[in-house]
Write an enzyme that holds these catalytic residues in place. Structure first.
Site, mmCIF file in Angstrom:
data_model
loop_
_atom_site.group_PDB
_atom_site.id
_atom_site.type_symbol
_atom_site.label_atom_id
_atom_site.label_comp_id
_atom_site.label_asym_id
_atom_site.label_seq_id
_atom_site.Cartn_x
_atom_site.Cartn_y
_atom_site.Cartn_z
ATOM 1 N N GLY A 277 -57.268 -58.811 -44.773
ATOM 2 C CA GLY A 277 -57.185 -58.947 -43.324
ATOM 3 C C GLY A 277 -58.157 -57.978 -42.668
ATOM 4 O O GLY A 277 -59.240 -58.352 -42.211
ATOM 5 N N ARG A 314 -52.937 -48.279 -32.631
ATOM 6 C CA ARG A 314 -53.111 -47.586 -33.914
ATOM 7 C C ARG A 314 -53.170 -46.056 -33.791
ATOM 8 O O ARG A 314 -52.546 -45.356 -34.586
ATOM 9 C CB ARG A 314 -54.332 -48.125 -34.664
ATOM 10 C CG ARG A 314 -54.206 -49.611 -35.030
ATOM 11 C CD ARG A 314 -55.343 -50.103 -35.912
ATOM 12 N NE ARG A 314 -55.326 -49.465 -37.197
ATOM 13 C CZ ARG A 314 -56.131 -48.487 -37.563
ATOM 14 N NH1 ARG A 314 -57.064 -48.037 -36.747
ATOM 15 N NH2 ARG A 314 -56.016 -47.945 -38.747
ATOM 16 N N TYR A 318 -50.231 -44.502 -35.900
ATOM 17 C CA TYR A 318 -50.584 -43.955 -37.214
ATOM 18 C C TYR A 318 -51.466 -42.716 -37.125
ATOM 19 O O TYR A 318 -51.975 -42.266 -38.150
ATOM 20 C CB TYR A 318 -51.395 -44.975 -38.030
ATOM 21 C CG TYR A 318 -50.870 -46.379 -38.136
ATOM 22 C CD1 TYR A 318 -49.613 -46.645 -38.679
ATOM 23 C CD2 TYR A 318 -51.665 -47.446 -37.744
ATOM 24 C CE1 TYR A 318 -49.169 -47.955 -38.806
ATOM 25 C CE2 TYR A 318 -51.213 -48.758 -37.871
ATOM 26 C CZ TYR A 318 -49.962 -48.997 -38.399
ATOM 27 O OH TYR A 318 -49.528 -50.278 -38.526
ATOM 28 N N CYS A 346 -47.689 -43.592 -19.358
ATOM 29 C CA CYS A 346 -46.893 -42.383 -19.179
ATOM 30 C C CYS A 346 -46.259 -41.924 -20.491
ATOM 31 O O CYS A 346 -45.039 -41.924 -20.644
ATOM 32 C CB CYS A 346 -45.824 -42.638 -18.123
ATOM 33 S SG CYS A 346 -46.552 -43.266 -16.608
ATOM 34 N N TYR A 375 -55.560 -55.352 -36.311
ATOM 35 C CA TYR A 375 -54.366 -54.632 -35.861
ATOM 36 C C TYR A 375 -54.618 -53.992 -34.491
ATOM 37 O O TYR A 375 -54.124 -52.909 -34.199
ATOM 38 C CB TYR A 375 -53.916 -53.596 -36.910
ATOM 39 C CG TYR A 375 -53.723 -54.253 -38.273
ATOM 40 C CD1 TYR A 375 -52.654 -55.105 -38.491
ATOM 41 C CD2 TYR A 375 -54.648 -54.078 -39.303
ATOM 42 C CE1 TYR A 375 -52.498 -55.757 -39.710
ATOM 43 C CE2 TYR A 375 -54.497 -54.723 -40.525
ATOM 44 C CZ TYR A 375 -53.414 -55.555 -40.722
ATOM 45 O OH TYR A 375 -53.267 -56.197 -41.922
HETATM 46 C C1 LIG Z 1 -50.716 -56.923 -44.218
HETATM 47 C C2 LIG Z 1 -50.801 -57.752 -45.441
HETATM 48 C C3 LIG Z 1 -52.059 -58.138 -45.937
HETATM 49 C C4 LIG Z 1 -53.357 -57.704 -45.315
HETATM 50 O O1 LIG Z 1 -53.595 -56.348 -45.412
HETATM 51 P P1 LIG Z 1 -55.037 -55.769 -44.974
HETATM 52 O O2 LIG Z 1 -54.907 -54.325 -45.147
HETATM 53 O O3 LIG Z 1 -55.236 -56.163 -43.554
HETATM 54 O O4 LIG Z 1 -56.041 -56.383 -45.870
HETATM 55 C C5 LIG Z 1 -52.084 -58.953 -47.040
HETATM 56 N N1 LIG Z 1 -50.948 -59.374 -47.654
HETATM 57 C C6 LIG Z 1 -49.721 -59.011 -47.205
HETATM 58 C C7 LIG Z 1 -48.520 -59.501 -47.902
HETATM 59 C C8 LIG Z 1 -49.608 -58.192 -46.091
HETATM 60 O O5 LIG Z 1 -48.406 -57.822 -45.663
#
Ligand SMILES: *Cc1c(COP(=O)(O)O)cnc(C)c1O
Length: 421
Positions: A277, A314, A318, A346, A375
């Site tokens: 992702g 983020r 995090y 705020c 994200y």
């Molecule tokens: C979040 C997630 C991903 C993607 O993670 P990335 O760090 O964005 O590559 C892939 N598989 C599962 C099951 C996830 O929960």
């Protein structure tokens, strides 16, 4: 590498001046580059060109329909974690047989939706889920392909909130119990065991945890085969990290990651699925924002932006870092100032970064948060009744709003005051 570069002192996305987008759409606004998305997807394709494979883009990283359509047209499958994401993938034109369904809390309704609409496989995360899915599928007269997500108990060496492959995490079935669970799966109606699934975390910057996890998956696959299961598919998850600081040493490349896959599971003759992702979409996006005020505090100067934690969560969630750069390139040798960059919400947590070195800034100046494509918009909210942040896609010299900013009237109209009040 991405397609956000300065030209004649102004920051562009491909062939579009980002200032033009900020003026046309307003700020804050996310801007994505189709060329960067395409390039990153191509890198994974190349990394796995030795195997029969499917790259199942993790929809949760950025689920805009235009992004999904672009990915789907490139040949991507999708990894979804809710009925809503499943609907998005289908609405973007991705066929069911390219969609895998992950997630620890799939409801019966969500599973039924995916069975009816078509699914490549369910990644099962618990035994109760497996029993429910079996009953549902059998009741619908269907046989659905499943992989069991195993928790390999390896340390992904990433932020604790995005590590998923340690035994204390809620994800998957302990790998030590996997043979038992597969034995049960084989007796259940409506299920067809096709593979093994693993996903150990996000923003991994070291290949070693992958190597350990995939070696365990390879051992398990051999054991399951000797138990009589037909394992033809391995879903190896996502998680490959990206560089968030330009001065940092770069995380491993997709090509190197592909080599680890080849070395650990390449001899098993399985079809390979991966679920990247962040690595595809992270550096394909920026968040544009305008300076509302420059405020001189005690011993520090604040840059108060029109973007806030509700638009980009983020950093608050995090402690994540995003490089912040001016849309007007600073001239070499110009004086730099250190600013604490904050939003108007705020909460003290609404601080993006402290001591950011920028040229002297004024109200009205524009900045970009880099590496904000993953994200980012998907985690945005309307906290403080700030309209949900819009999104724009650039390709070549054209751009389009792919999600419009709602008006305040639209936001208010979603609430209802009961007539008895
Ligand atoms: C979040 C997630 C991903 C993607 O993670 P990335 O760090 O964005 O590559 C892939 N598989 C599962 C099951 C996830 O929960």
């Amino acid at each position: 590498m991405d397609h956000f570069n300065y030209r004649d002192g102004r920051l562009f996305a491909e062939d579009v001046d980002l200032t033009r987008i900020a003026e046309a759409v307003g700020t804050p606004v996310y801007v994505y580059s189709a060329a960067t998305l395409t390039r990153h997807f191509g890198q994974f394709q190349k990394a796995l060109d030795w195997a029969d494979h499917l790259i199942c883009y993790a929809v949760k990283a950025n689920s805009n329909l235009a992004v999904l359509k672009l990915m789907g047209d490139l040949g991507a499958g999708m990894d979804v974690v809710s009925g809503g994401e499943y609907a998005r993938a289908r609405a973007a034109g991705v066929p069911g047989d390219r969609i895998v369904f992950s997630g620890v809390g799939k409801t019966a309704d969500e599973m039924a939706q995916a069975i009816a609409g078509g699914i490549r496989q369910f990644n099962i995360e618990s035994e109760p889920e497996m029993e429910i899915l079996s009953a549902l599928a059998a009741g619908m007269g269907a046989t659905v392909p499943i992989a069991v997500r195993v928790n390999p108990d390896v340390d992904a060496k990433t932020h604790e909130k995005i590590a998923t492959g340690k035994s204390e995490n809620k994800f998957g079935i302990p790998i030590a119990r996997a043979r038992e669970v597969y034995a049960r799966a084989a007796t259940l109606p409506g299920l067809s065991v096709v593979g093994v699934d693993v996903h150990i975390g996000s923003q991994l910057t070291d290949l070693d945890p992958y190597r350990q996890a995939y070696a365990k998956v390879a051992d398990l696959t051999r054991a399951l085969r000797s138990d009589g299961h037909s394992i033809t598919r391995l879903d190896l998850g996502g998680g490959l990290g990206i560089p968030y600081r330009r001065d940092n040493s770069a995380p491993p490349l997709p090509l190197e990651y592909g080599q680890v896959i080849r070395e650990t599971v390449g001899d098993l003759g399985c079809q390979i699925e991966i679920e990247p992702g962040r690595n595809i979409v992270g550096n394909a996006g920026v968040l544009l924002s305008q300076v509302i005020y420059v405020k001189h505090g005690e011993g520090r100067d604040f840059l108060i932006l029109d973007a806030a934690m509700n638009d980009l969560l983020r950093p608050a969630m995090y402690g994540a870092h995003h490089d912040i750069v001016p849309l007007r390139e600073s001239v070499p040798g110009a004086e730099v100032h250190a600013y604490d960059v904050v939003g108007p919400v705020c909460e003290t947590g609404d601080t993006f970064s402290k001591g950011v070195e920028l040229p002297e800034m004024q109200a009205g100046d524009l900045v970009a948060f880099r590496s904000a494509g993953a994200y980012g918009a998907v985690m945005a909210s309307e906290y403080n009744t700030r309209p949900l942040v819009p999104e724009v896609l650039v390709r070549g010299d054209q751009f389009a709003v792919i999600r419009a900013r709602p008006t305040i009237d639209q936001i208010l109209s979603r609430d209802t005051i009961p007539e008895w009040l």
